[in-house]
Design an enzyme around this catalytic site. Structure first.
Site, PDB file in Angstrom:
ATOM      1  N   GLY A   1       0.820  -1.209   0.000  1.00  0.00           N
ATOM      2  CA  GLY A   1       0.000   0.000   0.000  1.00  0.00           C
ATOM      3  C   GLY A   1       0.852   1.257   0.000  1.00  0.00           C
TER       4      GLY A   1
ATOM      5  N   GLY B   1       2.677   3.598   1.494  1.00  0.00           N
ATOM      6  CA  GLY B   1       3.281   3.758   2.798  1.00  0.00           C
ATOM      7  C   GLY B   1       3.788   5.156   3.083  1.00  0.00           C
TER       8      GLY B   1
ATOM      9  N   LYS C   1       4.143  12.461  -2.330  1.00  0.00           N
ATOM     10  CA  LYS C   1       5.041  11.375  -1.935  1.00  0.00           C
ATOM     11  C   LYS C   1       6.003  11.922  -0.887  1.00  0.00           C
ATOM     12  CE  LYS C   1       8.096   7.764  -3.728  1.00  0.00           C
ATOM     13  NZ  LYS C   1       8.698   7.169  -4.943  1.00  0.00           N
TER      14      LYS C   1
ATOM     15  N   ASP D   1       8.799   5.494   8.105  1.00  0.00           N
ATOM     16  CA  ASP D   1       8.396   6.771   8.700  1.00  0.00           C
ATOM     17  C   ASP D   1       7.491   7.587   7.790  1.00  0.00           C
ATOM     18  OD1 ASP D   1      10.123   7.727   6.765  1.00  0.00           O
ATOM     19  OD2 ASP D   1      11.710   8.277   8.159  1.00  0.00           O
ATOM     20  N   GLY D   2       7.253   7.090   6.582  1.00  0.00           N
ATOM     21  CA  GLY D   2       6.345   7.791   5.676  1.00  0.00           C
ATOM     22  C   GLY D   2       6.943   8.998   4.992  1.00  0.00           C
TER      23      GLY D   2
ATOM     24  N   ARG E   1       3.493  14.307  -7.731  1.00  0.00           N
ATOM     25  CA  ARG E   1       3.557  13.680  -9.041  1.00  0.00           C
ATOM     26  C   ARG E   1       2.152  13.481  -9.592  1.00  0.00           C
ATOM     27  NH1 ARG E   1       5.906   7.646  -7.456  1.00  0.00           N
ATOM     28  NH2 ARG E   1       4.182   6.977  -6.118  1.00  0.00           N
TER      29      ARG E   1
ATOM     30  N   ASP F   1       4.255  -4.299  -7.512  1.00  0.00           N
ATOM     31  CA  ASP F   1       3.578  -3.110  -7.001  1.00  0.00           C
ATOM     32  C   ASP F   1       4.156  -1.835  -7.585  1.00  0.00           C
ATOM     33  OD1 ASP F   1       5.757  -4.100  -5.164  1.00  0.00           O
ATOM     34  OD2 ASP F   1       5.494  -2.095  -4.317  1.00  0.00           O
ATOM     35  N   ASN F   2       5.209  -1.954  -8.403  1.00  0.00           N
ATOM     36  CA  ASN F   2       5.778  -0.799  -9.092  1.00  0.00           C
ATOM     37  C   ASN F   2       5.485  -0.832 -10.587  1.00  0.00           C
ATOM     38  OD1 ASN F   2       6.879   0.099  -6.693  1.00  0.00           O
ATOM     39  ND2 ASN F   2       8.889  -0.783  -7.073  1.00  0.00           N
TER      40      ASN F   2
ATOM     41  N   ASP G   1       7.398   5.034 -10.084  1.00  0.00           N
ATOM     42  CA  ASP G   1       8.231   4.772  -8.899  1.00  0.00           C
ATOM     43  C   ASP G   1       9.718   4.807  -9.237  1.00  0.00           C
ATOM     44  OD1 ASP G   1       6.092   4.663  -7.266  1.00  0.00           O
ATOM     45  OD2 ASP G   1       5.954   2.494  -7.178  1.00  0.00           O
TER      46      ASP G   1
END
Length: 498
Positions: free
Chosen positions: A101, A103, A123, A135-136, A186, A266-267, A276
């Site tokens: 997901g 993150g 992002k 940590d996002g 983005r 996932d990319n 990504d």
């Protein structure tokens, strides 16, 4: 059109003068978690893509204002939007990783633009329910690389997400060492990935899987609804379309010498976009086995393995869509198009690089022959193709020949190539100059811009953006950017940390 409900109605909001529509949010809460971003303290503007802003119908002056910078940093809410993190799963380095997901990314919303709907995404805007142990945050280094990398691909004509802005902060972020934080904004028509489908398929949530597939078909592949292929099965038609777009995309990567570095499922974009930008690289010396990602110890995503990995990824997508297609034979037939499209597209791209307008049987030998020579002598990939273009357009051959240690081998290849070229070579050479870029985003160019940005000098970012938007043109003020990489460039390590 449905307008999104503001999640920060009690906070001061910035009105960008834009119309926002529901888009992905209409799928419902099974697909995302709505939450606010974590504000970036004391943000400052690092880069603003004014041309893209105008194409989106946004005012660059407003975005560059103090309020605009705070909005681009996810520190001030934007009127009409609702931020959310989407959930997906996926295979990472060939191993099933389960739920992943967004993150450290938040979907800001879908913007109505003159070119059609475009999603905007932060992002680096803080933790989400999908951050796992992270940590996002994103760091300035990786944010600049993504911003410039996506625009480099746009300038080359390769399908990609795009970079609207980079905003930095002096807030510390720990990676291998302590760095500073940043947020990149983005854009793309959609950020849906193969992993979104894998998520619901892996959990046997077939209702949600069908809902997602129907949404993608309705929005982006409506031709699948009226297909006469695969007995009229729209989900098989979708798989075939995505396979073909992916094959064409990877052919473009290979032709320009682009290494993605982390081709996890996932990319992978459901729209066939480059997405990504982590440990990516454009080749310097031509090395088919080059591994650009320092974290990729097994070399799974080496340059010459990218085509097969991409097929493996669309095969995973086929497994996810199988419950909707409901036929193993049909699913495999839909995937078969990848094997047909990729070699055809790559050969066409390589013929264009050689200035060959039509196809001959001997072309494959010419292509393979020159690539073997390039690999043998580790010739700079971009400079070789540009110099060859200049030679065919009427320039001397010595600058091309001087790139090779094996002069005899190159002379033999060149003799065959000259016989294949049309009698009037100059038009072919001019076409080659439009197919072989003078400038690519080499690692050392990005590194130099990052070093300056860390000292609050953003001129390197601006200059690179200008050059990369027109990579086939001459830029006399930035001629050095088209030169050979310095010796220290080979010591730059790029990894999955950002």
């Amino acid at each position: 059109m449905t307008t999104l409900t503001d999640t920060h109605a009690d906070e001061q909001q910035l009105d960008l003068g834009a119309r926002w529509s529901e888009g992905f949010a209409r799928l419902g809460p099974a697909f995302f978690t709505a939450l606010p971003p974590q504000p970036l303290p004391a943000p400052y503007l690092v880069g603003l893509n004014e041309g893209l802003a105008r194409a989106l119908g946004l005012d660059p002056a407003l975005l560059a204002s103090a309020d605009g910078v705070r909005a681009l940093a996810a520190s001030q809410p934007v009127a009409g939007t609702r931020t959310m993190a989407t959930v997906y799963s996926g295979h990472q380095f060939g191993v099933w990783a389960g739920q992943l997901g967004d993150g450290r990314a938040l979907l800001l919303g879908e913007l109505d633009t003159p070119a059609g709907p475009q999603e905007l995404q932060f992002k680096g805007s803080g933790r989400t329910p999908y951050s796992r142990m992270g940590d996002g945050r994103a760091v300035l280094r990786s944010s600049i690389r993504e911003y410039l990398g996506s625009e480099a691909m746009q300038g080359l004509g390769i399908p990609t997400t795009r970079g609207l802005s980079v905003v930095g902060s002096d807030a510390p972020v720990r990676r291998e060492e302590v760095e500073t934080a940043a947020v990149v904004v983005r854009t793309a028509p959609s950020f849906i990935r193969f992993g979104h489908f894998e998520h619901f398929a892996s959990r046997d949530q077939l209702g949600e899987l069908r809902q997602l597939a129907d949404y993608v078909i309705e929005r982006f592949y409506p031709q699948c609804l009226s297909t006469d292929r695969f007995g009229g099965n729209p989900y098989a038609a979708l798989l075939e379309q995505v396979s073909e777009r992916t094959a064409a995309l990877v052919a473009q990567w290979q032709a320009v010498g682009f290494c993605h570095g982390v081709m996890n499922t996932d990319n992978m974009s459901i729209l066939g976009l480059t997405i990504d930008y982590g440990p990516f690289q454009f080749l310097d010396a031509f090395d088919p086995g080059h591994i650009c990602n320092h974290s990729d110890e097994a070399g799974r995503y080496a340059y010459n393995r990218q085509p097969n990995v991409a097929y493996w990824n669309v095969f995973c997508l086929g497994q996810a869509l199988y419950p909707l297609i409901d036929s193993e034979e049909t699913t495999l037939a839909a995937l078969e198009s990848y094997k047909q499209v990729f070699p055809r597209e790559l050969e066409a791209r390589m013929r264009a690089k050689l200035g060959l307008a039509d196809a001959h049987e001997a072309d494959r030998g010419l292509i393979e022959g020159v690539l073997q020579l390039l690999a043998k002598d580790r010739v700079d990939y971009t400079i070789f193709w540009r110099r060859l273009s200049q030679h065919v357009a009427g320039g001397p051959v010595d600058p091309v020949r001087d790139l090779f240690l094996d002069r005899q081998g190159f002379d033999a290849w060149l003799s065959d190539y000259h016989r294949r070229l049309p009698a009037e070579r100059e038009p072919a050479g001019l076409a080659m100059l439009g197919a072989n870029p003078k400038y690519v985003l080499r690692n050392h160019l990005g590194e130099l811009a990052i070093r300056r940005a860390r000292e609050k000098d953003f001129g390197g970012v601006r200059d690179l953006l200008q050059v990369l938007h027109a990579p086939f043109d001459d830029h006399p003020a930035h001629e050095a950017m088209a030169g050979f990489p310095p010796d220290w460039a080979s010591n730059i390590e790029i990894s999955c940390s950002s």
